[in-house]
Design an enzyme around this catalytic site. Structure first.
Site, PDB file in Angstrom:
ATOM      1  CD1 TRP A 318      34.899  25.334   9.674  1.00 16.25           C
ATOM      2  CD2 TRP A 318      33.019  24.375  10.397  1.00 16.25           C
ATOM      3  NE1 TRP A 318      35.131  23.979   9.768  1.00 16.25           N
ATOM      4  CE2 TRP A 318      33.989  23.363  10.201  1.00 16.25           C
ATOM      5  CE3 TRP A 318      31.755  24.010  10.862  1.00 16.25           C
ATOM      6  CZ2 TRP A 318      33.731  22.024  10.450  1.00 16.25           C
ATOM      7  CZ3 TRP A 318      31.491  22.666  11.093  1.00 16.25           C
ATOM      8  CH2 TRP A 318      32.477  21.694  10.886  1.00 16.25           C
ATOM      9  CG  HIS A 319      28.055  25.318  11.201  1.00 13.97           C
ATOM     10  ND1 HIS A 319      28.774  26.027  12.130  1.00 13.97           N
ATOM     11  CD2 HIS A 319      27.713  24.138  11.787  1.00 13.97           C
ATOM     12  CE1 HIS A 319      28.858  25.317  13.244  1.00 13.97           C
ATOM     13  NE2 HIS A 319      28.234  24.175  13.060  1.00 13.97           N
ATOM     14  N   GLY A 320      28.511  26.640   6.685  1.00 12.33           N
ATOM     15  CA  GLY A 320      28.000  26.621   5.316  1.00 12.33           C
ATOM     16  C   GLY A 320      28.257  27.919   4.579  1.00 12.33           C
TER      17      GLY A 320
END
Length: 352
Positions: A318-320
């Site tokens: 989700w973060h990248g």
């Protein structure tokens, strides 16, 4: 890119706030906020604002049908909402990563598509999903007024960088709220604090970290290496928490109360305490909508380990759109038990 800081502070925000304060009707206030939010997003994303509107409309329709007494029909629309939301996120955010990985593993030369990432898609997608799921579960009533849903998803203070707001936390404020001098003053103070965190600390720390890590790491001595690490440590916290503070402050100026997203994580007494205080809105989202539905820790040790691996894998992703984030998620799994990292994991899973 979205509004420049100067445009936002000197033109957009004062104009919207002044008009909002002068307008007497709550319905008109909501309309103003919707228009302002769409303008804010369209300033940097003139095409993708249509994507966000379409997303809100699809989720509004799915939520209406998720509340149907016919459970089969409700499940179909819930599944449709999940597939559509995650599908859009996968296409726009992860297509390049998947194609690049496939080329590397299979020795192919598939052209990597250059798809511009819609700003804030990770945040408004998760907000929309939480609304539909909560309606399906019966924890919130379906909203028949589409514009309430649109305001919830598009509201500009937290649209770009969170926190992730659940519909049940602000549904009453959308339908009925008051603006008073005390809340406005507190909201402005919180916004200014967040802005200072971002401009005076995060940006300065970022410059130090960039200069140090632009050099050959192998050639650096211990002191500059640690200085760069500490600078980056403060950059990521003050950057993200600064945005959260600004969103919380702006929301309060308009009569909304957003929950805290950071609770002094660097003052934590241990790693478990740290994860309880860092990016709380994301942690609780994965706890409520993924970990517990997967079974939490109620189905044996092996299943618990698998559930945690899934959660941390997706949290990292989700973060990248990069495998380094996935590795970070895997490393986080090796830290203390998930119940320490996600607030109330054990207690919540036992209650459900």
């Amino acid at each position: 890119m979205v509004f420049s800081s100067l445009t936002f502070l000197c033109i957009f925000l004062p104009a919207v706030f002044l008009l909002y304060t002068l307008i007497p009707s709550l319905k008109a206030k909501n309309t103003l906020l919707i228009i302002a939010s769409l303008i804010f997003y369209a300033y940097g994303e003139p095409v993708y604002v249509l994507l966000m509107i379409a997303s809100s409309l699809v989720n509004y329709i799915c939520a209406l049908n998720c509340a149907d007494r016919e459970r089969t029909k409700s499940k179909v629309f819930l599944a449709a909402a999940i597939v559509i939301n995650l599908g859009l996120l996968a296409v726009f955010k992860y297509t390049g990563m998947f194609v690049t990985s496939l080329n590397t593993l299979a020795g192919l030369k598939i052209p990597v598509p250059e798809i511009a990432l819609p700003i804030g898609i990770s945040f408004f997608t998760f907000q929309a999903l939480s609304y539909v799921i909560d309606v399906y579960r019966g924890t919130v009533e379906r909203q028949k007024n589409y514009f309430h849903v649109l305001l919830y998803i598009s509201f500009f203070p937290q649209l770009i960088a969170g926190p992730i707001v659940k519909y049940r936390d602000i549904s009453e404020s959308i339908a009925s709220r008051e603006q008073n001098a005390k809340d406005v003053a507190r909201g402005m103070r919180r916004f200014i604090c967040g802005l200072c965190k971002k401009v005076l600390i995060a940006n300065a720390m970022g410059q130090v970290a960039d200069v140090i890590f632009s050099n050959d790491i192998a050639a650096l001595s211990a002191f500059p290496t640690w200085l760069g690490a500490v600078a980056y440590l403060f950059q990521i916290y003050y950057d993200f928490s600064g945005y959260s503070d600004m969103a919380i402050g702006l929301g309060r100026m308009f009569g909304f109360r957003f929950k805290e997203n950071f609770l002094y994580p660097y003052a934590a007494t241990n790693i478990q305490d740290f994860w309880r205080k860092w990016h709380i809105s994301l942690s609780t989202w994965f706890k409520e909508y993924l970990y517990i539905p997967l079974g939490g820790n109620r189905k044996g040790k092996a299943r618990t380990v698998l559930n945690r691996l899934i959660v941390f894998f997706l949290t990292g992703l989700w973060h990248g759109a990069n495998w380094t984030f996935v590795v970070w998620g895997a490393v986080a799994r090796l830290l203390p038990p998930a119940r320490g990292i996600y607030p109330g994991f054990k207690e919540a899973s036992e209650r459900n």
